[in-house]
Design a protein around this motif. Sequence first.
Motif, mmCIF file in Angstrom:
data_model
loop_
_atom_site.group_PDB
_atom_site.id
_atom_site.type_symbol
_atom_site.label_atom_id
_atom_site.label_comp_id
_atom_site.label_asym_id
_atom_site.label_seq_id
_atom_site.Cartn_x
_atom_site.Cartn_y
_atom_site.Cartn_z
ATOM 1 N N TYR A 307 0.817 -1.209 0.000
ATOM 2 C CA TYR A 307 0.000 0.000 0.000
ATOM 3 C C TYR A 307 0.856 1.265 0.000
ATOM 4 C CZ TYR A 307 -4.569 2.106 0.500
ATOM 5 O OH TYR A 307 -5.724 2.802 0.263
ATOM 6 N N THR A 308 2.104 1.142 0.459
ATOM 7 C CA THR A 308 2.994 2.315 0.443
ATOM 8 C C THR A 308 4.179 2.029 -0.481
ATOM 9 O OG1 THR A 308 4.192 1.411 2.326
ATOM 10 C CG2 THR A 308 2.425 2.965 2.822
ATOM 11 N N GLY A 361 -8.718 7.461 -5.252
ATOM 12 C CA GLY A 361 -9.358 8.672 -4.774
ATOM 13 C C GLY A 361 -9.561 8.650 -3.281
ATOM 14 N N PRO A 362 -10.183 9.637 -2.677
ATOM 15 C CA PRO A 362 -10.916 10.733 -3.318
ATOM 16 C C PRO A 362 -9.997 11.792 -3.949
ATOM 17 C CG PRO A 362 -10.973 10.961 -0.938
ATOM 18 C CD PRO A 362 -10.296 9.676 -1.213
ATOM 19 N N ARG A 395 -14.521 6.085 -4.768
ATOM 20 C CA ARG A 395 -13.418 5.219 -4.329
ATOM 21 C C ARG A 395 -13.792 3.736 -4.354
ATOM 22 N NH1 ARG A 395 -8.830 5.849 -1.138
ATOM 23 N NH2 ARG A 395 -8.397 4.130 0.269
ATOM 24 N N ALA B 294 -10.852 6.153 3.104
ATOM 25 C CA ALA B 294 -10.040 7.156 2.410
ATOM 26 C C ALA B 294 -9.000 7.703 3.380
ATOM 27 C CB ALA B 294 -10.938 8.272 1.880
ATOM 28 N N GLY B 295 -7.770 7.828 2.934
ATOM 29 C CA GLY B 295 -6.715 8.339 3.801
ATOM 30 C C GLY B 295 -6.037 7.269 4.625
ATOM 31 N N SER B 296 -6.356 6.001 4.392
ATOM 32 C CA SER B 296 -5.794 4.926 5.204
ATOM 33 C C SER B 296 -4.289 4.765 4.990
ATOM 34 C CB SER B 296 -6.502 3.601 4.915
ATOM 35 O OG SER B 296 -6.548 3.363 3.526
ATOM 36 N N SER B 297 -3.756 5.316 3.885
ATOM 37 C CA SER B 297 -2.322 5.134 3.633
ATOM 38 C C SER B 297 -1.472 5.859 4.685
ATOM 39 C CB SER B 297 -1.947 5.590 2.220
ATOM 40 O OG SER B 297 -2.300 6.934 2.037
#
Lengths: 416, 416
Positions: A307-308, A361-362, A395, B294-297
Motif C-alpha cells: 500500500y505504500t 481517490g478521493p 473510491r 479514504a486516507g488509510s495510507s
Amino acid sequence: MRAEIIAVGTELLLGQIVNTNAQYIAQGCAGIGLNVYYQTVVGDNRERLRQTFELAASRADFVIVTGGLGPTQDDLTKDALAELLGLSISIHQPSMDKIVSLFRARGTEMVESNARQANLIEGCEPLSNDNGLAVGVALKHEGTHYVLLPGPPKEMKPMFDRYAIPWISSVMGEEAAPLHSKMLKFAGIGESNLEHRLIDLIEGQQDPTIAPYAKEGEVSIRLTTRAVTAEEAQRKLAATEREVRSRVGDHIYADSDVPIERVIVLQLAEAGKTLALAESCTGGLVSEMITEVAGSSAAYKGGIVCYTNEIKRNLLGVPAELLEGTGAPGAVSAETAVLLAEQVMERIGSDYAISVTGVAGPAESEGKPVGLVYIGLAERGRGAEAEKLQLSGNRESIRLKAAKHALYRLWQRLKK
Amino acid sequence: MRAEIIAVGTELLLGQIVNTNAQYIAQGCAGIGLNVYYQTVVGDNRERLRQTFELAASRADFVIVTGGLGPTQDDLTKDALAELLGLSISIHQPSMDKIVSLFRARGTEMVESNARQANLIEGCEPLSNDNGLAVGVALKHEGTHYVLLPGPPKEMKPMFDRYAIPWISSVMGEEAAPLHSKMLKFAGIGESNLEHRLIDLIEGQQDPTIAPYAKEGEVSIRLTTRAVTAEEAQRKLAATEREVRSRVGDHIYADSDVPIERVIVLQLAEAGKTLALAESCTGGLVSEMITEVAGSSAAYKGGIVCYTNEIKRNLLGVPAELLEGTGAPGAVSAETAVLLAEQVMERIGSDYAISVTGVAGPAESEGKPVGLVYIGLAERGRGAEAEKLQLSGNRESIRLKAAKHALYRLWQRLKK
C-alpha cells in the motif's frame, strides 16, 4: 393460486431498512407461477400481526411471512399465528439441539430466549435454517398455506429457495408452470456497450425475454421463458443464447450466476497452475474475492498488499528511482505494474501474477487523476505486460471495477 | 396520529422493482413524528385498490399512496379513491396547461390519455409535480387525510418533501414533533449477549426507545426519542446512553454509524502509528476493509496474504516444524498467529500488526473444526499475543466475523 407476502418489523415501518425481502419472495413466487396479490408490512405487535394474518388468510391460498422468528420478546410471528389458528407451540428438538451445541462450541452460556428460535407450531413442517438458528414453518390449516421465514436475508433466502419453494410447488402441483431462466455473465464490457450491441434483440424481445443487469464492475443478461418442462425451456432459450453469443461471446465468462473469481479458481486448478497478487490501490480486494471461493488454496498461493512505496521497494524490489523523483514513472505507472507482477510471481513462486496500482481517490496522487489504474499480468516464461484503465465512480466503485478488470484479464489469458 | 403507506403497482408484486418509495415515505413520516402502522403493496386493479383504501381509512388518520397517477388505463389510483368516497373527478387547469405546453414544446401530438394526469378529486388541494406531469392530491374527507403521490421516485420524492410533508405537518399541528436518534456501535460482543446485559432496559423501554440491530460481525443500538427541539432530544437521549455505557461501554467504539476500521485508521493516524497485516483465512479481507477508508495510507503500510504454508514459511519465516508434522501446532494455532504478527510487523516495519489464521470452511483443516480462528496482535516493544475464537456460520460469515474481531482487538489496544 393466490399468495400474499407479509414482512414483519418495526424497522421497516420506520424506514430504517428497505423491504428487499418482499421483492425476493415476490420474484420467487413469479418464478413458479404463483400470483402475489398483496404485500404488507406490519410492526412487532401481537394484535396487529394477528389481524394481518387473518385478513391475508381470508384472501389468499398462501400466506408467506418473513421476520419475527428471532430470540427476543419482539419476535412474535409464531406466537401470533398459533394464537389466531388456535394451535399450540412446542420445541423442535433438532433445532434446539443445534442451538445448544452452537453455544457449547462457543463456550458461552446460552441465553434462555434463544430457545424461542426452536419453536414450532402444532402440525407444521419445519423448514431448515442453514445460515442461522430460527427454524421456519410450513403449515396447512383450513385450506390456507402458511410459510414463516426469518427476517435476515442471508437466512431467509436459502430457506425460501431450498425448502419453501419446493413445498409450495408441491402444493400447487401442475399449476406451478415455472419460469426458466439462464444467466449469461460478462466481463470486460460495459453495460451501455453491451446493450448497444444487442439493442435490436432487447427491443424486439418477446419470448424469451432478455434483461440486462449491471452491478458494480459486472454486467449480466438474464434470458427468461415460461415452460412446463425443462426441455421445452431449454429449446426456447438456446436460440436466443446462440444469437447473443455470436455477437458478444468473447466476453461471456459463465452461463450461470457465478462470479468471475470462481471461474478463475477452477481454470487454475484444472491446469494445475498457481496465482500470486500484488495489490496497491485495491488494498487486498482481489485477494479477498479469490479467497472467498471455497477451495481457492489449490490455486492461490498468496499476495502482498503493497500500500505504500516503502513496501513496494522493500518487499517487492521496485527501485526507488522508478517510484519517486522528477521524471520518474511513479507508483501509478505501467512500469511499476509490470515490475510488481513479475516480482510477486518470483517471490511467491507462482505461475501467474496480477498487480493493481492506481488512484482510487478521493484525491489525486502523484499528479495523476482519480480513476487511473494500471493492471499488470505476468505469466511464467512469458514475462509481464500492463494495461492502462481510466475508471469512473467513487473510491469504492473504482476499486471494485479495477479488481474485476484484473480478474477479466487473467480469465482471458487462461482461456487461451 | 397514525399513517399507512400504500404503494400501487404490479411491478412491485412481481418483484421487478424493490419498494424504495415506502422506505422514503416512512422515513419522512418518522421525521415528523407520524407513526406508520402498516405498509401495503397492491396491484393496478380497481376493486383491490378500493378495498385497500377502505381498510386503510378505517385504521389511519393519514393514508399516503404512491403510484398509479400516470396516463395509462392501468393508472387507477385517483379513480378508485374518488369512487370509494363518492366524489367526482375533474381536470386541474394549471396542470392541464402544463401538459399541453410540454407537448407543444416537444413538437409532438399530445396523446389524449395524458390529460388523465391533470385529474383532481373534488375538494382536494393539488400537490405540484416539479419533475413530471401527474398532479398530486391532498384531501381531507370524513376525518381521514389522503395524500396521493406519483410512483416514479424522482417525481414522488420532491412532491412528498416540498408539498405533502408541510400539508401533513399543518394538519398534525403540535403533534408534529420529530424523532431524534443516536446510534451506538459495538464490537467484540454478540447480539444476544448484548441484549442479555440490557434486557431490563429493552423490555422496560418507553422514551427513548432502545433498538438493537445485528449485521454480520457487528451489533449496534439505536436510541430514539421524540422532541420538539434538538436540546430536549439530547437531554432525553443522554440519560439512557449513560446507563447503556455503564454496562457495556467497553464495547462501544463509536456513537455514530461508522465502521470500526474507520475509527482504527483515525486512532492510528492521530497517534502517528502504523499497521501491518498477515492474513491467512481472511485472505485480504481485513486489508480491504482498512484500505476502503479514504486516507488509510497514513496509517496502513501493507500486508501479506499468506494463504499457503509455503508463503507462511518463505515470506514470513514461520518454521516448517511449527506448521507441519506430527505434534506440530499447525498453521491454525496460537503459536503461528503470534509468529505471523511478529514477523509481518518486523518485515513491514510497522508499530502494530494483526494476524488472522483459521478454518473458514467449508471443510475442516489440519483436523481442526470449521470456525476455529486465532487472532494475533503484535505491538512494537510489547511482543505479540494470540486469541482463540470459535465462530459460527458459513465461510463468508466466519471470514467477516474473524476480520471484525481482529479489528476489535486492535481498537481495544489502541484506546488504552
